[in-house]
Design a protein around this motif. Structure first.
Motif, PDB file in Angstrom:
ATOM      1  N   LEU A  35       0.830  -1.208   0.000  1.00 25.76           N
ATOM      2  CA  LEU A  35       0.000   0.000   0.000  1.00 25.76           C
ATOM      3  C   LEU A  35       0.865   1.259   0.000  1.00 25.76           C
ATOM      4  O   LEU A  35       0.510   2.256  -0.647  1.00 25.76           O
ATOM      5  N   LEU A  36       1.985   1.240   0.726  1.00 28.11           N
ATOM      6  CA  LEU A  36       2.881   2.396   0.716  1.00 28.11           C
ATOM      7  C   LEU A  36       3.520   2.589  -0.658  1.00 28.11           C
ATOM      8  O   LEU A  36       3.619   3.718  -1.151  1.00 28.11           O
ATOM      9  N   PHE A  37       3.957   1.492  -1.278  1.00 26.81           N
ATOM     10  CA  PHE A  37       4.492   1.594  -2.645  1.00 26.81           C
ATOM     11  C   PHE A  37       3.424   2.125  -3.605  1.00 26.81           C
ATOM     12  O   PHE A  37       3.702   2.986  -4.449  1.00 26.81           O
ATOM     13  N   TYR A  38       2.205   1.604  -3.449  1.00 25.20           N
ATOM     14  CA  TYR A  38       1.121   2.018  -4.342  1.00 25.20           C
ATOM     15  C   TYR A  38       0.761   3.487  -4.124  1.00 25.20           C
ATOM     16  O   TYR A  38       0.430   4.195  -5.085  1.00 25.20           O
ATOM     17  N   ALA A  39       0.835   3.945  -2.874  1.00 21.51           N
ATOM     18  CA  ALA A  39       0.556   5.357  -2.595  1.00 21.51           C
ATOM     19  C   ALA A  39       1.536   6.243  -3.358  1.00 21.51           C
ATOM     20  O   ALA A  39       1.146   7.237  -3.993  1.00 21.51           O
ATOM     21  N   GLY A  40       2.822   5.890  -3.304  1.00 28.53           N
ATOM     22  CA  GLY A  40       3.816   6.684  -4.029  1.00 28.53           C
ATOM     23  C   GLY A  40       3.636   6.640  -5.529  1.00 28.53           C
ATOM     24  O   GLY A  40       3.724   7.667  -6.217  1.00 28.53           O
ATOM     25  N   ASP A  41       3.346   5.447  -6.073  1.00 28.88           N
ATOM     26  CA  ASP A  41       3.171   5.318  -7.525  1.00 28.88           C
ATOM     27  C   ASP A  41       1.889   6.001  -7.996  1.00 28.88           C
ATOM     28  O   ASP A  41       1.859   6.615  -9.067  1.00 28.88           O
ATOM     29  N   LYS A  97       1.861  11.562  -1.995  1.00 25.62           N
ATOM     30  CA  LYS A  97       3.301  11.823  -2.073  1.00 25.62           C
ATOM     31  C   LYS A  97       3.864  12.160  -0.692  1.00 25.62           C
ATOM     32  O   LYS A  97       5.006  11.782  -0.367  1.00 25.62           O
ATOM     33  N   ALA A  98       3.087  12.858   0.142  1.00 26.60           N
ATOM     34  CA  ALA A  98       3.534  13.149   1.505  1.00 26.60           C
ATOM     35  C   ALA A  98       3.711  11.855   2.290  1.00 26.60           C
ATOM     36  O   ALA A  98       4.668  11.705   3.062  1.00 26.60           O
ATOM     37  N   LEU A  99       2.791  10.895   2.069  1.00 32.23           N
ATOM     38  CA  LEU A  99       2.904   9.600   2.742  1.00 32.23           C
ATOM     39  C   LEU A  99       4.180   8.877   2.295  1.00 32.23           C
ATOM     40  O   LEU A  99       4.913   8.304   3.116  1.00 32.23           O
ATOM     41  N   LEU A 131      11.585   9.028   4.630  1.00 27.61           N
ATOM     42  CA  LEU A 131      12.316   9.636   5.737  1.00 27.61           C
ATOM     43  C   LEU A 131      12.554   8.617   6.852  1.00 27.61           C
ATOM     44  O   LEU A 131      13.675   8.503   7.380  1.00 27.61           O
ATOM     45  N   VAL A 132      11.509   7.867   7.205  1.00 29.50           N
ATOM     46  CA  VAL A 132      11.636   6.875   8.271  1.00 29.50           C
ATOM     47  C   VAL A 132      12.651   5.797   7.889  1.00 29.50           C
ATOM     48  O   VAL A 132      13.486   5.385   8.705  1.00 29.50           O
ATOM     49  N   SER A 133      12.590   5.330   6.643  1.00 25.34           N
ATOM     50  CA  SER A 133      13.515   4.270   6.217  1.00 25.34           C
ATOM     51  C   SER A 133      14.962   4.743   6.245  1.00 25.34           C
ATOM     52  O   SER A 133      15.874   3.990   6.599  1.00 25.34           O
ATOM     53  N   GLU A 145      16.011  12.309  -5.530  1.00 25.29           N
ATOM     54  CA  GLU A 145      15.679  13.666  -5.965  1.00 25.29           C
ATOM     55  C   GLU A 145      14.294  13.747  -6.593  1.00 25.29           C
ATOM     56  O   GLU A 145      13.577  14.740  -6.405  1.00 25.29           O
ATOM     57  N   THR A 146      13.897  12.725  -7.336  1.00 16.14           N
ATOM     58  CA  THR A 146      12.584  12.759  -7.993  1.00 16.14           C
ATOM     59  C   THR A 146      11.463  12.868  -6.966  1.00 16.14           C
ATOM     60  O   THR A 146      10.542  13.704  -7.102  1.00 16.14           O
ATOM     61  N   THR A 147      11.518  12.038  -5.935  1.00 12.50           N
ATOM     62  CA  THR A 147      10.488  12.086  -4.889  1.00 12.50           C
ATOM     63  C   THR A 147      10.471  13.439  -4.194  1.00 12.50           C
ATOM     64  O   THR A 147       9.403  14.029  -3.967  1.00 12.50           O
ATOM     65  N   LEU A 148      11.654  13.952  -3.849  1.00 14.38           N
ATOM     66  CA  LEU A 148      11.731  15.241  -3.155  1.00 14.38           C
ATOM     67  C   LEU A 148      11.232  16.377  -4.037  1.00 14.38           C
ATOM     68  O   LEU A 148      10.516  17.275  -3.565  1.00 14.38           O
ATOM     69  N   LEU A 149      11.589  16.347  -5.328  1.00 11.55           N
ATOM     70  CA  LEU A 149      11.180  17.416  -6.239  1.00 11.55           C
ATOM     71  C   LEU A 149       9.666  17.426  -6.426  1.00 11.55           C
ATOM     72  O   LEU A 149       9.032  18.486  -6.359  1.00 11.55           O
ATOM     73  N   ILE A 150       9.071  16.263  -6.644  1.00 14.10           N
ATOM     74  CA  ILE A 150       7.618  16.196  -6.830  1.00 14.10           C
ATOM     75  C   ILE A 150       6.903  16.640  -5.556  1.00 14.10           C
ATOM     76  O   ILE A 150       5.891  17.360  -5.608  1.00 14.10           O
TER      77      ILE A 150
END
Length: 918
Positions: free
Chosen positions: A490-496, A546-548, A554-556, A859-864
């Motif tokens: 679910l966390l992977f799916y949230a990001g995608d 994306k915040a999730l 961050l936690v990982s 960088e992609t995650t942070l930029l988005i």
């Protein structure tokens, strides 16, 4: 209130205007005051409330002789109504004029005696077939008030009768105006103004129609389009407007040439008026801004509060309008297209309460007014009305024909909503009014395409997330599908899914920005604010998901296992006193810990290094938006200019265009930054990641990282010179030898330069690591490794040395049961971000320089996340400046959290005292 007047019974002696006036009381024998107020006179038939002479009906007042000499006593002269003169006093009672023609026709005199009917100043024969008796009431639905109107009481029956009997144009127009003042109310059982109009309309079919318009009866005003179901959609959509509209060209191509025929309340035609004069805009503004309302493609909005006292002053006599759109035919002939009116007060009245939202059930009308201060007067027409009715919301809607390439539009629609105001204190009362011009097109096809794209990409996101979950399971060394696996999916799916929403919203924003602003012949129009709700929902979903993902990242990163392998070996021996024995023994020289502290500090500093400069990114975006003027591209007008004159009208913002402009700038500037840093800055100035790897090699320290149970990263820092704990001279000699290729290469494998690896370790290797790691983190110590009598610090120190020895021997292939191989990743493995081979017997070291345990590798995650945060703040506040400030603050806050907690994790996992991490 701007000048003084004499009280009743006083004449003026002198007056210079304003308060400069002298009055004198009239004598008792000449107690009346003349009409001009300067003289006193005897009044034989009494005085008015103003102290002036009055006469009976059909008499005129005479105060002076024919040569202007004031009479001692006023005369009341009776007007001769006989056949020779047919005269009667005029409305002011100053002179005898020919009496109204209906009196002469009916009674052959100026009297309308029984059984003839006198109404509204007209005389009708008792033998005439008159329309039904009218009800002189006006319904103010918002206030729930029905009152008898003095204007209707005086003019309704006479206008209806004159229209019915004589087809009198002015009377028919006046009757139509009274119907409009009554909100075009329709009721088969009522004989109000609209009921009388419908009675005449139905029974005068013999008169024919005007301009081939079936709803426009000859001699009658055109008030309705008809009440047949589906007629409204046929009127609005069956026919296209005959001419095309563009964003560039002559005024006739760019401007909407609206023109209105105006009438007064009594039914007299006043004049044709061009709307560019601002006649429908009640709010004051400059002529340039008022005229901008009719520039094609420019969404116009104007609203303000207006004092009721000003409305009473400016609209003492209501004006009624029939609206048309002017155009030229193929032969150059000028034509008018009638603009239908949607009166919301009629649509949502009791009769249409369940039908107002459906276009097929709309009842379209034609005539309208802005302010009605007349129908709400109950008694004296000269006094203030009890209620006034104001057009508080006027909207002109222009709809584009679907799939047009040449700016073809449907007929415009004027939507109007009235507000009823109960007059109490006009000076303190006010009412909010608005005027807007909207451009719209059918967005259903675009919505369907968006839904299809969302469905397809959402499905692909599920598959991508499943692959990520499978890769994660392999990296954790587990094959069981449990609750943790489901949560991870679910966390992977949230990001995608956040990426899917982001791609769709950015694509949509840039599409509208390019195709709306760049077109000459209009083929697309922006969605209305009400049509942007799905788009805003997509952005909100993208940001939340994306915040999730960002928090999970961050936690990982804050919970990784890390250890610095020190390859330095003791040089020689030293004499050391044995505590408690009183003897001195030789022991190996201790290895300095400062190199480890130094590497730990450097690692701590690069944890939040990014591929772009965040501060420059925010400032650059803000500079281009606010200083260069890219924000002007987000205005709902047809101009693609980056500058706007302070005198010109500024259209409202489009939320889709605001997001499109800001997101495009964020991506463009970030892309340029990444190219600059990767191609120029990191190659010729400073590459902090490569410098850290070089520093590890010079310090003779390797970095062993585990981000998952069986997956992590390894930076090979073993010095090719054998020792790094040396003096400056030897260090410089080592560097010189390396520069001249007089020593081996730095790579893990002989004759290679590869120092950074992704590692998949076997479960056996992980179990050995965990046994030592448990003691290293001061949880518990196995008896076979540590002396149970030793204190905690000594246990940790021994565990540290044990871990260092174990990992260095692992890298040196000492443990055959835990050996490893080095290989390159397959292209598909790099694309999918997973490993196909499972490390069962041997661990696997992959040649890969990516370090996803740092900001740098994400960088992609942070930029988005930054783009979405900026956009959410901007859409909520409509301020790019505030969005930029909060985005930078957010970046700094999370950077501080990442640095602080990352430092604590580093100290906990590596036994480096946190006091040495500065």
């Amino acid at each position: 209130g701007s000048s003084c007047v004499c009280q009743p019974g006083y004449r003026m002696v002198s007056s210079n205007g304003g308060s400069s006036i002298i009055c004198e009381k009239c004598p008792e024998n000449t107690s009346g005051v003349t009409q001009d107020g300067w003289s006193c006179i005897t009044c034989p038939k009494g005085l008015t409330s103003e102290g002036k002479c009055k006469c009976l009906n059909n008499e005129i007042l005479v105060e002076r002789s024919i040569n202007g000499i004031l009479l001692n006593e006023a005369l009341c002269i009776h007007c001769n109504g006989s056949e020779q003169s047919f005269s009667a006093s005029d409305a002011s009672g100053n002179r005898c004029v020919r009496c109204e023609q209906t009196f002469i026709n009916v009674s052959k005199s100026c009297d309308c005696n029984s059984p003839n009917v006198l109404t509204g100043g007209l005389c009708f024969s008792a033998s005439d077939s008159l329309p039904p008796k009218g009800v002189a009431t006006v319904r103010f639905g918002e206030l729930g008030i029905t009152l008898t109107s003095a204007w209707f009481l005086k003019n309704l029956q006479s206008s209806a009768s004159a229209c019915w009997l004589y087809s009198n144009l002015t009377a028919c127009q006046a009757l139509g105006n009274m119907c409009v003042m009554n909100m075009n109310s329709l009721s088969s059982s009522s004989t109000d103004a609209c009921g009388l109009f419908q009675y005449i309309y139905v029974n005068t079919a013999r008169l024919g129609i005007v301009h081939s318009v079936a709803f426009w009866r000859h001699n009658l005003p055109w008030l309705y389009y008809g009440d047949q179901p589906g007629l409204a959609s046929q009127v609005l959509e069956a026919n296209h407007f005959p001419t095309k509209k563009t964003y560039k060209g002559t005024d006739k191509d760019v401007k909407l040439q609206f023109i209105a025929a105006s009438f007064d309340a009594a039914g007299n035609f006043l004049k044709w008026q061009n709307l560019e004069g601002g006649i429908l805009q009640l709010c004051p503004d400059t002529q340039t801004k008022l005229n901008a309302a009719y520039t094609f493609g420019t969404t116009y909005q104007q609203s303000c509060k207006i004092s009721v006292s000003k409305l009473l002053l400016d609209f003492a006599n209501p004006i009624f309008y029939d609206l048309f759109l002017e155009y030229n035919g193929d032969n150059g002939q000028q034509y008018l297209w009638a603009v239908p009116v949607l009166n919301l007060n009629l649509q949502y009245s009791e009769m249409f309460v369940n039908q107002g939202s459906n276009m097929n059930n709309w009842l379209l009308t034609r005539r309208f007014f802005l302010v009605d201060t007349l129908s709400g007067k109950e008694n004296d027409l000269g006094k203030l009305p009890r209620v006034i009715r104001i057009a508080s919301k006027i909207t002109i809607s222009i709809r584009l024909v679907s799939h047009t390439q040449r700016g073809t539009i449907y007929p415009p629609l004027l939507t109007i909503a009235y507000t009823d105001v109960l007059i109490q204190n006009p000076e303190t009362q006010s009412v909010m009014v608005s005027f807007s011009v909207n451009y719209e097109m059918n967005q259903s096809e675009a919505q369907i395409q968006t839904d299809i794209t969302l469905g397809v990409l959402g499905g692909l996101a599920v598959l991508w997330s499943l692959l990520k979950t499978a890769g994660w399971k392999r990296r954790t060394g587990s094959s069981v599908i449990d609750l943790q696996t489901v949560l991870k999916f679910l966390l992977f799916y949230a990001g995608d899914l956040a990426n899917v929403f982001f791609v769709i919203t950015v694509g949509t924003g840039i599409y509208w920005l390019v195709f709306f602003k760049a077109q000459q012949f209009v083929s697309v129009l922006l969605p209305l604010p009400s049509q942007e709700e799905d788009f805003i929902t997509y952005i909100a979903c993208a940001f939340s998901l994306k915040a999730l993902q960002f928090l999970q990242l961050l936690v990982s990163q804050l919970t990784i296992d890390i250890f610095f392998i020190d390859w330095e070996r003791p040089k020689g021996k030293v004499l050391k006193a044995v505590e408690g024995e009183g003897v001195i023994k030789s022991a190996a020289a201790p290895v300095s810990i400062w190199r480890t502290y130094f590497i730990a500090n450097e690692w701590n500093e690069i944890q939040t290094v990014r591929k772009i400069n965040p501060l420059f990114q925010v400032l650059a975006v803000l500079f281009f938006l606010e200083v260069v003027g890219f924000s002007n591209l987000a205005l709902m007008d047809s101009s693609s200019s980056l500058t706007r004159s302070s005198e010109s009208y500024i259209a409202p913002w489009s939320r889709i265009l605001r997001f499109g402009v800001s997101a495009a700038l964020w991506l463009a500037i970030a892309f340029l930054q990444i190219i600059f840093f990767s191609v120029f800055y990191e190659r010729f100035v400073e590459d902090k990641i490569s410098q850290f790897v070089d520093l590890c090699c010079m310090s003779n320290i390797s970095v062993f990282l585990l981000s998952h149970s069986c997956f992590g990263y390894y930076i090979h820092g073993r010095s090719v010179h054998g020792h790094a704990d040396t003096n400056m001279e030897e260090m410089n000699m080592n560097l010189k030898r390396e520069a001249e290729n007089l020593c081996s290469q730095r790579g893990l494998l002989p004759n290679t330069d590869g120092q950074t690896f992704q590692i998949s370790i076997s479960r056996t290797m992980r179990r050995h690591y965990d046994r030592i790691h448990e003691t290293l983190t001061r949880k518990r110590g196995p008896a076979r490794l540590l002396d149970s009598s030793a204190n905690t610090f000594e246990q940790s120190t021994r565990a540290y040395n044990t871990m260092n020895k174990f990992l260095s021997s692992f890298i040196d292939h000492v443990h055959k049961e835990m050996d490893y191989i080095v290989k390159d990743k397959l292209l598909l493995e790099r694309i999918l971000g997973m490993e196909f081979m499972e490390p069962i017997d041997k661990s696997i070291f992959y040649n890969d320089e990516t370090l996803s345990v740092l900001y740098y590798g994400n960088e992609t995650t942070l930029l988005i996340f930054d783009i979405l945060f900026f956009s959410i703040v901007d859409l909520a506040s409509q301020s790019f400046v505030l969005a930029a400030i909060l985005t930078y603050l957010q970046q700094e806050i999370f950077r501080f959290i990442r640095n602080t907690l990352g430092q604590k994790n580093l100290a906990s996992k590596t036994l480096v005292d946190e006091r040495f991490l500065i």
